[in-house]
Motif scaffolding. Structure first.
Motif, PDB file in Angstrom:
ATOM      1  N   LEU A 117       0.849  -1.194   0.000  1.00  0.00           N
ATOM      2  CA  LEU A 117       0.000   0.000   0.000  1.00  0.00           C
ATOM      3  C   LEU A 117       0.885   1.243   0.000  1.00  0.00           C
ATOM      4  O   LEU A 117       1.750   1.396   0.865  1.00  0.00           O
ATOM      5  N   ALA A 118       0.658   2.123  -0.982  1.00  0.00           N
ATOM      6  CA  ALA A 118       1.453   3.357  -1.097  1.00  0.00           C
ATOM      7  C   ALA A 118       0.537   4.506  -1.477  1.00  0.00           C
ATOM      8  O   ALA A 118       0.882   5.340  -2.310  1.00  0.00           O
ATOM      9  N   ALA A 119      -0.645   4.538  -0.881  1.00  0.00           N
ATOM     10  CA  ALA A 119      -1.636   5.550  -1.247  1.00  0.00           C
ATOM     11  C   ALA A 119      -1.529   6.804  -0.391  1.00  0.00           C
ATOM     12  O   ALA A 119      -2.418   7.646  -0.414  1.00  0.00           O
ATOM     13  N   ALA A 263      -5.645  25.655  10.141  1.00  0.00           N
ATOM     14  CA  ALA A 263      -6.720  24.996   9.402  1.00  0.00           C
ATOM     15  C   ALA A 263      -6.252  24.418   8.070  1.00  0.00           C
ATOM     16  O   ALA A 263      -7.044  24.247   7.157  1.00  0.00           O
ATOM     17  N   TYR A 264      -4.978  24.147   7.949  1.00  0.00           N
ATOM     18  CA  TYR A 264      -4.462  23.659   6.672  1.00  0.00           C
ATOM     19  C   TYR A 264      -3.235  22.806   6.944  1.00  0.00           C
ATOM     20  O   TYR A 264      -2.431  23.123   7.818  1.00  0.00           O
ATOM     21  N   THR A 265      -3.103  21.733   6.205  1.00  0.00           N
ATOM     22  CA  THR A 265      -1.844  20.989   6.239  1.00  0.00           C
ATOM     23  C   THR A 265      -1.546  20.429   4.857  1.00  0.00           C
ATOM     24  O   THR A 265      -2.463  20.093   4.104  1.00  0.00           O
ATOM     25  N   SER A 266      -0.291  20.360   4.518  1.00  0.00           N
ATOM     26  CA  SER A 266       0.101  19.600   3.326  1.00  0.00           C
ATOM     27  C   SER A 266       0.969  18.417   3.747  1.00  0.00           C
ATOM     28  O   SER A 266       1.619  17.801   2.918  1.00  0.00           O
ATOM     29  N   HIS A 267       0.973  18.098   5.040  1.00  0.00           N
ATOM     30  CA  HIS A 267       1.848  17.049   5.545  1.00  0.00           C
ATOM     31  C   HIS A 267       1.102  16.044   6.412  1.00  0.00           C
ATOM     32  O   HIS A 267       1.414  15.878   7.598  1.00  0.00           O
ATOM     33  N   PRO A 268       0.098  15.364   5.860  1.00  0.00           N
ATOM     34  CA  PRO A 268      -0.579  14.335   6.663  1.00  0.00           C
ATOM     35  C   PRO A 268       0.353  13.165   6.929  1.00  0.00           C
ATOM     36  O   PRO A 268       1.036  12.686   6.025  1.00  0.00           O
ATOM     37  N   VAL A 293       4.084   1.269   2.739  1.00  0.00           N
ATOM     38  CA  VAL A 293       5.396   1.853   2.414  1.00  0.00           C
ATOM     39  C   VAL A 293       5.317   3.377   2.291  1.00  0.00           C
ATOM     40  O   VAL A 293       6.134   3.969   1.592  1.00  0.00           O
ATOM     41  N   ASP A 294       4.384   4.017   2.949  1.00  0.00           N
ATOM     42  CA  ASP A 294       4.230   5.458   2.705  1.00  0.00           C
ATOM     43  C   ASP A 294       4.164   6.248   4.018  1.00  0.00           C
ATOM     44  O   ASP A 294       4.520   5.750   5.087  1.00  0.00           O
ATOM     45  N   SER A 295       3.684   7.487   3.921  1.00  0.00           N
ATOM     46  CA  SER A 295       3.686   8.393   5.069  1.00  0.00           C
ATOM     47  C   SER A 295       2.745   7.951   6.184  1.00  0.00           C
ATOM     48  O   SER A 295       2.765   8.536   7.266  1.00  0.00           O
ATOM     49  N   THR A 306       9.837  19.444   6.819  1.00  0.00           N
ATOM     50  CA  THR A 306       8.965  18.886   5.786  1.00  0.00           C
ATOM     51  C   THR A 306       9.222  17.381   5.667  1.00  0.00           C
ATOM     52  O   THR A 306      10.344  16.918   5.868  1.00  0.00           O
ATOM     53  N   PRO A 307       8.203  16.606   5.312  1.00  0.00           N
ATOM     54  CA  PRO A 307       8.342  15.147   5.475  1.00  0.00           C
ATOM     55  C   PRO A 307       8.859  14.354   4.287  1.00  0.00           C
ATOM     56  O   PRO A 307       9.218  13.184   4.457  1.00  0.00           O
ATOM     57  N   ALA A 308       8.912  14.924   3.072  1.00  0.00           N
ATOM     58  CA  ALA A 308       9.095  14.075   1.881  1.00  0.00           C
ATOM     59  C   ALA A 308      10.353  13.209   1.961  1.00  0.00           C
ATOM     60  O   ALA A 308      10.317  12.031   1.607  1.00  0.00           O
ATOM     61  N   LEU A 309      11.465  13.795   2.439  1.00  0.00           N
ATOM     62  CA  LEU A 309      12.691  13.002   2.466  1.00  0.00           C
ATOM     63  C   LEU A 309      12.617  11.888   3.499  1.00  0.00           C
ATOM     64  O   LEU A 309      13.109  10.782   3.279  1.00  0.00           O
TER      65      LEU A 309
HETATM   66  C1  LIG Z   1       0.992  21.197  -1.797  1.00  0.00           C
HETATM   67  C2  LIG Z   1       2.015  20.332  -1.131  1.00  0.00           C
HETATM   68  C3  LIG Z   1       3.304  20.771  -1.021  1.00  0.00           C
HETATM   69  C4  LIG Z   1       4.259  19.975  -0.404  1.00  0.00           C
HETATM   70  N1  LIG Z   1       5.535  20.436  -0.323  1.00  0.00           N
HETATM   71  C5  LIG Z   1       6.469  19.670   0.286  1.00  0.00           C
HETATM   72  C6  LIG Z   1       7.826  20.128   0.384  1.00  0.00           C
HETATM   73  O1  LIG Z   1       8.174  21.211  -0.098  1.00  0.00           O
HETATM   74  N2  LIG Z   1       8.719  19.346   1.019  1.00  0.00           N
HETATM   75  C7  LIG Z   1       8.363  18.144   1.568  1.00  0.00           C
HETATM   76  O2  LIG Z   1       9.215  17.462   2.145  1.00  0.00           O
HETATM   77  N3  LIG Z   1       7.090  17.692   1.486  1.00  0.00           N
HETATM   78  C8  LIG Z   1       6.142  18.411   0.853  1.00  0.00           C
HETATM   79  N4  LIG Z   1       4.852  17.969   0.768  1.00  0.00           N
HETATM   80  C9  LIG Z   1       4.504  16.681   1.428  1.00  0.00           C
HETATM   81  C10 LIG Z   1       4.910  15.472   0.577  1.00  0.00           C
HETATM   82  O3  LIG Z   1       4.445  15.660  -0.751  1.00  0.00           O
HETATM   83  C11 LIG Z   1       4.292  14.216   1.206  1.00  0.00           C
HETATM   84  O4  LIG Z   1       4.689  14.110   2.557  1.00  0.00           O
HETATM   85  C12 LIG Z   1       4.722  12.963   0.473  1.00  0.00           C
HETATM   86  O5  LIG Z   1       4.432  13.059  -0.901  1.00  0.00           O
HETATM   87  C13 LIG Z   1       3.983  11.750   1.035  1.00  0.00           C
HETATM   88  O6  LIG Z   1       4.350  10.620   0.282  1.00  0.00           O
HETATM   89  P1  LIG Z   1       3.434   9.347   0.222  1.00  0.00           P
HETATM   90  O7  LIG Z   1       4.128   8.361  -0.652  1.00  0.00           O
HETATM   91  O8  LIG Z   1       3.064   8.938   1.578  1.00  0.00           O
HETATM   92  O9  LIG Z   1       2.069   9.816  -0.477  1.00  0.00           O
HETATM   93  P2  LIG Z   1       1.811  10.555  -1.849  1.00  0.00           P
HETATM   94  O10 LIG Z   1       3.054  11.176  -2.413  1.00  0.00           O
HETATM   95  O11 LIG Z   1       0.632  11.442  -1.594  1.00  0.00           O
HETATM   96  O12 LIG Z   1       1.420   9.351  -2.843  1.00  0.00           O
HETATM   97  C14 LIG Z   1       0.216   8.647  -2.698  1.00  0.00           C
HETATM   98  C15 LIG Z   1      -0.283   8.264  -4.096  1.00  0.00           C
HETATM   99  O13 LIG Z   1      -1.348   7.322  -3.977  1.00  0.00           O
HETATM  100  C16 LIG Z   1      -2.415   7.717  -4.803  1.00  0.00           C
HETATM  101  N5  LIG Z   1      -3.671   7.205  -4.192  1.00  0.00           N
HETATM  102  C17 LIG Z   1      -4.340   7.689  -3.127  1.00  0.00           C
HETATM  103  N6  LIG Z   1      -5.411   6.911  -2.854  1.00  0.00           N
HETATM  104  C18 LIG Z   1      -5.391   5.917  -3.755  1.00  0.00           C
HETATM  105  C19 LIG Z   1      -6.242   4.788  -3.999  1.00  0.00           C
HETATM  106  N7  LIG Z   1      -7.315   4.531  -3.225  1.00  0.00           N
HETATM  107  N8  LIG Z   1      -5.955   3.972  -5.024  1.00  0.00           N
HETATM  108  C20 LIG Z   1      -4.854   4.217  -5.801  1.00  0.00           C
HETATM  109  N9  LIG Z   1      -4.008   5.270  -5.620  1.00  0.00           N
HETATM  110  C21 LIG Z   1      -4.281   6.095  -4.608  1.00  0.00           C
HETATM  111  C22 LIG Z   1      -2.348   9.227  -4.853  1.00  0.00           C
HETATM  112  O14 LIG Z   1      -2.984   9.707  -6.015  1.00  0.00           O
HETATM  113  C23 LIG Z   1      -0.836   9.456  -4.865  1.00  0.00           C
HETATM  114  O15 LIG Z   1      -0.323   9.392  -6.179  1.00  0.00           O
HETATM  115  C24 LIG Z   1       3.898  18.720   0.129  1.00  0.00           C
HETATM  116  C25 LIG Z   1       2.581  18.275   0.010  1.00  0.00           C
HETATM  117  C26 LIG Z   1       1.649  19.068  -0.619  1.00  0.00           C
HETATM  118  C27 LIG Z   1       0.234  18.553  -0.749  1.00  0.00           C
END
Ligand SMILES: Cc1cc2nc3c(=O)[nH]c(=O)nc-3n(C[C@H](O)[C@H](O)[C@H](O)COP(=O)(O)OP(=O)(O)OC[C@H]3O[C@@H](n4cnc5c(N)ncnc54)[C@H](O)[C@@H]3O)c2cc1C
Length: 330
Positions: A117-119, A263-268, A293-295, A306-309
């Protein structure tokens, strides 16, 4: 259809479907009439003018069978291939004898041996919480959907800056105060947007801290949906942010804080957290072939940055370990 040899003949081979549909099309041409009274598709879809409701579709029991009541049909009938046994076989034969269709489309989904799961935190949490709530994966651990947080994200606007009334991009500074881990905070300059204070320059800031992962997802069976509850009521986070902004304003006379909002997050982050729901290789506890395998793995915050790395590093580590686990199993 997936053959026992493992060969996929449909949807891999759409001719199978076309051949079956051609029967219905042939009859439709011969039997044109008002839609409600149409009987020409009844072989394929006896109930085709009355689509089954969600409640009906979800009413398959633990034995994988959904009773069809007084309207026997083949198109709405679910047989779960994972519980294909003598009882299911007898039911299927009984249904065929009752309906006597000329054509039957059989679609099966082969259960995957391993599922990754990587959603993302929101997507994966919802998928798992719904699976537990619906009963399709009833043994998922109780921690599923818990330990969620928003990385303590706050947006702050400061005004009174010299220069143009809007900020440009890209982001040009990150200010940090990590001296005390309990109050660690990072501020990332957030470009774009015009000043809410006429004539005054503006600075948008994205603040991140460390928060309690006290958010949780819950399944609502009435609407078959998953909802997140997050108190977001830690006043201490606002106090720390306010103090840092005050210091910036004091060091830059003429500037002031215009607004802050949580009231806003981009880092769930969170929902299928390591140690509570998943093992260190990302396996969901009690489900050795199901990996996250995801956040979702991270409880609520990534240490005031920020969480991406961190998410990427975590995913890399998880997949590396998972591959080792799978190699050991094979
Ligand atoms: C606007 C914004 C700006 C950001 N800027 C930064 C930044 O500058 N630096 C930083 O470190 N982090 C940033 N982030 C946070 C970062 O993008 C996330 O923490 C990171 O991408 C999470 O990775 P993930 O693999 O868990 O999920 P995601 O990258 O969100 O990948 C999940 C994927 O699964 C797909 N998906 C969801 N549900 C389903 C389903 N039911 N079936 C199939 N596919 C599905 C989605 O479409 C998506 O492609 C930002 C986030 C946002 C929203």
């Amino acid at each position: 259809m997936t053959q026992s040899e493992g060969e996929i003949t449909y949807p891999g081979d759409p001719m199978c479907l076309y051949a079956a549909l051609s029967v219905a099309v042939h009859r439709a041409v011969a039997d044109a009439g008002p839609l409600e009274k149409a009987s020409h598709y009844t072989d394929l879809a006896p109930e085709w003018t009355r689509f089954p409701g969600k409640e009906y579709r979800l009413s398959a029991g633990g034995d994988g069978f959904r009773p069809y009541g007084e309207l026997p049909n083949t198109d709405q009938t679910v047989f779960d291939p994972r519980v294909w046994d003598d009882t299911a076989r007898a039911r299927w034969i009984g249904l065929l004898r009752e309906v006597r269709p000329r054509t039957v489309l059989i679609s099966t989904v082969s259960p995957g041996q391993y599922v990754f799961l990587a959603a993302g935190s929101m997507g994966t949490s919802k998928l798992l919480v719904r699976a537990k709530g619906r009963g399709s994966l009833p043994d998922l651990p109780d921690g599923i959907g818990r330990f969620w947080g928003d990385n303590a994200d706050r947006l702050a606007i400061r005004v009174g800056m010299p220069g143009p009334p809007s900020t440009g991009g890209p982001a040009h500074i990150v200010a940090t105060d990590w001296r005390d881990p309990a109050t660690a905070i990072s501020l990332a300059e957030f470009p774009g947007g015009s000043s809410p204070a006429p004539g005054e320059g503006v600075s948008g800031t994205f603040a991140m801290q460390i928060t309690e992962p006290d958010g949780s997802f819950a399944y609502d069976s009435a609407s078959d949906s998953v909802h997140l509850t997050y108190p977001n009521d830690d006043a201490g986070l606002d106090t720390v942010l306010g103090g840092v902004l005050d210091r910036l304003n004091a060091a830059n006379p003429g500037t002031r804080t215009y607004s802050t909002t949580a009231a806003y997050t981009s880092h769930p982050l969170g929902g299928a957290v390591l140690g509570h729901t998943c093992g260190s290789d990302g396996t969901v506890l009690g489900h050795p072939n199901l990996f996250v395998v995801d956040s979702s793995l991270i409880p609520g915050s990534t240490g005031a940055v920020t969480p991406a790395l961190t998410v990427t590093a975590r995913a890399s580590r998880t997949v590396t370990r998972a591959i080792r686990t799978l190699q050991r199993q094979s």
